[in-house]
Enzyme design. Structure first.
Site, short mmCIF file in Angstrom:
data_model
loop_
_atom_site.label_atom_id
_atom_site.label_comp_id
_atom_site.label_asym_id
_atom_site.label_seq_id
_atom_site.Cartn_x
_atom_site.Cartn_y
_atom_site.Cartn_z
N ASP A 295 -0.88 -2.94 -7.14
CA ASP A 295 -1.39 -1.57 -7.24
C ASP A 295 -0.64 -0.65 -8.19
O ASP A 295 -1.16 -0.19 -9.21
CB ASP A 295 -1.48 -0.95 -5.84
N GLU A 389 -5.43 -1.81 7.93
CA GLU A 389 -4.62 -2.40 6.85
C GLU A 389 -5.45 -3.32 5.98
O GLU A 389 -5.19 -3.45 4.79
CB GLU A 389 -3.43 -3.16 7.44
N GLU A 407 -2.58 6.93 0.93
CA GLU A 407 -3.31 6.69 -0.32
C GLU A 407 -4.72 7.30 -0.31
O GLU A 407 -5.18 7.82 -1.33
CB GLU A 407 -3.40 5.19 -0.59
#
Length: 923
Positions: A295, A389, A407
């Site tokens: 990421d 998750e 996020e």
């Protein structure tokens, strides 16, 4: 990600000063353009009073979390909100790699420094800085993650220093400050440098703060692999440290690591893998996505250009971004693919860390896919209250934990900043309500252990204070609510503030641009100027809503895969070619596209579907080429999925008195350890409960497990780690029992336990998985009869008479006849698919047409057979027959205490037949 950087790219070749000014003008342009959307009738503007109320609520929530950390945990690294105490490394049971973020350096306080200033808590900030200077020691004999220490601690010190000098320049606060945080940051930077002692320049994943990598004191330095994000998320903090101090060594090391990753990208796809060998540069995990493991590597390429002005970083980002949108992006989904075969999905689930990506797309200026993916994530949150998750392509929970990750809030903030759409304020309001309703506890906010049950975990990670409240406060704050201009800073991946003026300070010597040395870049593919905001955000108040609308019910109703693939992309241009993984046999539009490509679909008498291409029948040469590619993709897809067929269910058979093998529990298999299908005798032994019960650390009762089958509870670590721990303790097998209360193979699909991404050849014992209901039967038997013996096998053994006669000869079991009426039978056939809530395989199902496209429980294509020529045959399967067989099994036998022996034997024989039938029916 800074607001100044939100929305597009700066002009190549400009001076850093003019480029910085360009970013600020762009930000102003975004805000002015967004005013058109504020009046959108579909999303009514939120009143200023409501925004202030919500902003005040964010402040109160922050105070609740921060004050409890300071009262109950400081100077420990993190707060344990359920037990109201600090988490100190070495004094709590190990959580594995998660604990590598803890270095006995008051992690949460350092990570929270610049958040205090953003939230206008300058007095608290001044007190916190004094505590850090006075109390924090960076010379600890502890092994820490280079990645986590960089983004949280080094970034926290640099962010604290940035806002401290800003406040000092204003002449009101921090007048005593003299760069103490920067000196601590420099000290920490030097303590991280030993990790870079590799020929490749990629850092070791861990380092000892006191001893570096020097053995044996360091207790690290033997690792060979690191993740791409771990090595590629250093440039902002290290470059800022060099620019602040004039010590160029930090920026040089970070650049070398990025250069090596760029050089090792897969050249044909321009993608990078998840894990790389730090010595050879070989890719260890060759799957690629935008979530965990990769990421922030992409994030830092673009932000390094913004902060440092080096065109090569923008060139690399654009190259990667083109590959991401070509292969990984399947709006609204973002699915991992293989770097060498990017048309093949590597998995059918997504992890929550990819929620940052819509925010990065805002920075890139690509708004439409950002809106789509964000909306999909929001629908998942509305279903589960939090983002699990990991979740599957049909939005079922894959990993149920949620450690209060920020996020999604980050992307919500930047989408609101880019569009001005009040819809995103309502999204933020939902996040606040869910945090207060489900995660708030008396001593702070607790992570969710399982979003399905609402159970808590005794952890409150430092990033919750560093990022979550920062983004939520900025979402509802007006410019006058802030004490400084947030547009003057770039946000790191941990949301720490680095000033843009660093681009003109202590620059490193000019460097050769190695980007174009390794690839030919077509400038026409890239935007070299800031995008026109009127094109990005058309003068249409319904623009964002029209993009979101098709996704409103995507989680609850239908598969999303056809949403954007069948739509034209924004602006002009043809539709993208149909890809094999998107094909739905029942979609008339797809069938028309096949016809245009010269591909015919033929239903064979034996139930298979045959795809045949005749290039001469294609509408054009280009269509014929698309048809050839489609056929090749279909063959590769079918071949890949044949290799990934799931394992059949296994059996846990209770063979001791008074059960004598008549109680059989349906168990999920493991993809590691002994293959019970190759050991027909199975593994037989008495069961014992391991300590700790989760099996995630060294077993403390090895004498009780030796030569026995260990029982463990699911959760806290990977299944392979549990297996290794009990095997080391001498166990001959293991059974993992689901920790989700009430789960049962009656209602849930079978699980397959997957490995941990590493080589699992060292695990030689058999491992099986039981749902909570089946596991409770076994635990209840232990409680009542103490010595309980089971047989782990690929299928139940009809040995009840033999075992009963053997048992009768044993003096220990003279009273077994008195309890024979209490025998229960439990055999459930489940459905033929696998699902994981913590390290398991994704689900797959077959529908009646050979594909699972139309199945409401799964969105994963499941072609089963294809030839290597341009004739692709795909088997058509009947409806799942196992479910009809399960109806014949007794459903409540455990409660039926008065069953006769004849009835029990009849049920047992019926179950045996059903179990065998299940194996025959397996696809």
């Amino acid at each position: 990600m800074s607001g100044a950087a939100a929305g597009g790219e700066g002009r190549s070749g400009d001076s850093p000063a003019s480029r910085w000014a360009g970013w600020k003008l762009l930000a102003l342009g975004l805000l002015s353009a967004s005013s058109v959307l504020v009046a959108a009738p579909a999303a009514q503007a939120m009143s200023r009073e409501e925004k202030r109320r919500l902003g005040g609520q964010v402040l109160e929530m922050f105070d609740h979390a921060y004050s409890n950390y300071m009262e109950h945990a400081y100077p420990a690294d993190e707060l344990m909100p359920l037990t109201c105490r600090g988490r100190i490394r070495g004094q709590e049971p190990s959580r594995g790699d998660v604990d590598d973020a803890l270095g006995k350096f008051s992690l949460t306080l350092i990570d929270t420094l610049d958040t205090l200033v953003v939230l206008n808590k300058t007095k608290e900030f001044e007190e916190a800085v004094k505590k850090v200077i006075r109390d924090v020691n960076l010379d600890n004999d502890v092994v820490v993650s280079v990645f986590e220490t960089n983004i949280r601690v080094l970034g926290g010190l640099l962010g604290g220093h940035s806002v401290a000098i800003m406040l000092k320049e204003k002449g009101e606060d921090m007048q005593w400050y003299n760069g103490e945080l920067l000196r601590m940051a420099k000290q920490l930077g030097y303590r991280l440098l030993p990790a870079f002692n590799t020929t490749s320049g990629l850092p070791y994943p861990r380092v000892n703060l006191k001893f570096g990598l020097r053995s044996p004191e360091a207790r690290t330095g033997t690792e060979t692999d690191t993740c791409t994000a771990c090595a590629g998320t250093l440039i902002l903090e290290f470059a800022a440290l060099s620019r602040f101090t004039g010590a160029t060594v930090f920026e040089e090391y970070a650049r070398k690591a990025l250069d090596f990753l760029w050089e090792k990208r897969q050249r044909s796809s321009n993608l990078v893998g998840v894990t790389i060998n730090i010595h050879t540069g070989d890719w260890v995990r060759k799957d690629s996505g935008v979530g965990a493991g990769i990421d922030s590597y992409y994030e830092y390429l673009l932000k390094a250009y913004v902060l440092l002005g080096d065109d090569s970083f923008l060139e690399r980002f654009n190259t990667h971004y083109d590959a991401i949108m070509r292969y990984i992006s399947q709006p609204p989904l973002l699915l991992d693919v293989h770097i060498h075969k990017p048309m093949l999905n590597a998995r059918t689930w997504m992890d929550s860390l990819l929620a940052f990506f819509p925010g990065l797309q805002v920075l890139k200026g690509d708004i439409r896919p950002a809106i789509e993916t964000h909306e999909m994530l929001y629908q998942v949150i509305k279903k589960h209250n939090f983002l699990p998750e990991a979740f599957t392509t049909d939005f079922r929970v894959h990993w149920a934990q949620h450690p209060l990750r920020p996020e999604f809030a980050e992307s919500t903030y930047f989408l609101y900043k880019a569009t001005g759409d009040p819809y995103y304020l309502e999204v933020g309001k939902t996040l606040i309500e869910n945090l207060n309703k489900y995660a708030r506890v008396p001593c702070g906010f607790a992570a969710m252990k399982d979003v399905r049950t609402g159970s808590h975990e005794d952890r409150m990670d430092s990033f919750f204070l560093a990022e979550m409240f920062k983004y939520l406060y900025l979402l509802f704050a007006d410019k006058e609510d802030l004490t400084f201009d947030i547009e003057d800073y770039v946000f790191t991946t941990e949301a720490h503030l680095l000033p843009l003026w660093l681009s003109t300070t202590n620059q490193t010597a000019p460097r050769k641009n190695i980007t174009t040395e390794y690839t030919e870049l077509d400038d026409s593919n890239f935007d070299w100027t800031c995008p026109n905001t009127q094109i990005l955000f058309p003068n249409d108040p319904m623009y964002a809503q029209n993009i979101r609308e098709p996704l409103k019910n995507v989680v609850d109703k239908s598969c999303p895969r056809g949403v954007s693939r069948a739509e034209e992309s924004l602006g002009s241009g043809p539709k993208p070619p149909l890809r094999a993984r998107d094909f739905m046999a029942s979609n008339p539009e797809h069938l028309e596209i096949l016809k245009k490509m010269g591909v015919s679909l033929i239903h064979l008498k034996d139930g298979r579907v045959q795809l045949v291409q005749h290039a001469i029948q294609a509408a054009s040469a280009l269509d014929a080429e698309d048809g050839l590619r489609f056929m090749q993709e279909m063959i590769e897809l079918s071949s890949q999925q044949q290799k990934e067929q799931q394992l059949p269910p296994r059996a846990v058979q209770i063979v001791s008195h008074p059960f004598f093998g008549r109680v059989v529990l349906t168990a999920g298999p493991a993809q590691f350890g002994m293959d019970l299908s190759k050991h027909k005798a199975g593994t037989r032994g008495f069961v014992a409960v391991g300590k700790p019960y989760n099996g995630c650390s060294e077993i403390t009762n090895p004498e009780a497990l030796k030569e026995k089958i260990a029982l463990m509870q699911r959760g806290q670590c990977m299944f392979a780690e549990k297996a290794r721990n009990i095997q080391k303790a001498g166990a001959i097998g293991g059974i993992v029992i689901d920790d989700n209360e009430g789960s049962s193979s009656d209602t849930a699909p079978l699980f397959q336990m997957a490995g941990d991404g590493k080589n699992t050849d060292d695990i030689t014992i058999p491992m099986l998985f039981l749902f909570n209901k089946e596991g409770s039967i076994l635990l209840d038997a232990i409680q009542e009869y103490e010595a309980v013996e089971v047989l782990l096998s690929d299928k139940a053994k009809d040995r009840d008479l033999e075992m009963e006669s053997m048992d009768q000869k044993s003096p220990e079991n003279d009273s077994h006849n008195q309890r024979s009426e209490e025998i229960a039978t439990d055999l459930n056939l489940g459905s033929h698919r696998s699902e994981e809530g913590g390290g398991l395989n994704p689900p797959t199902e077959s529908s009646g047409n050979g594909f699972s496209f139309e199945n409401q429980d799964s969105c994963v294509p499941n072609p089963q057979e294809a030839s290597s020529s341009q004739i692709s045959e795909l088997e058509e399967y009947p409806e799942d027959q196992s479910k009809t067989e399960s109806d014949s099994s007794p459903s409540n036998n455990w409660d039926n205490k008065g069953q006769s022996m004849e009835s029990i034997l009849a049920d047992w024989n019926e179950d045996i037949e059903a179990f065998e039938m299940m194996e025959k029916d397996e696809l």
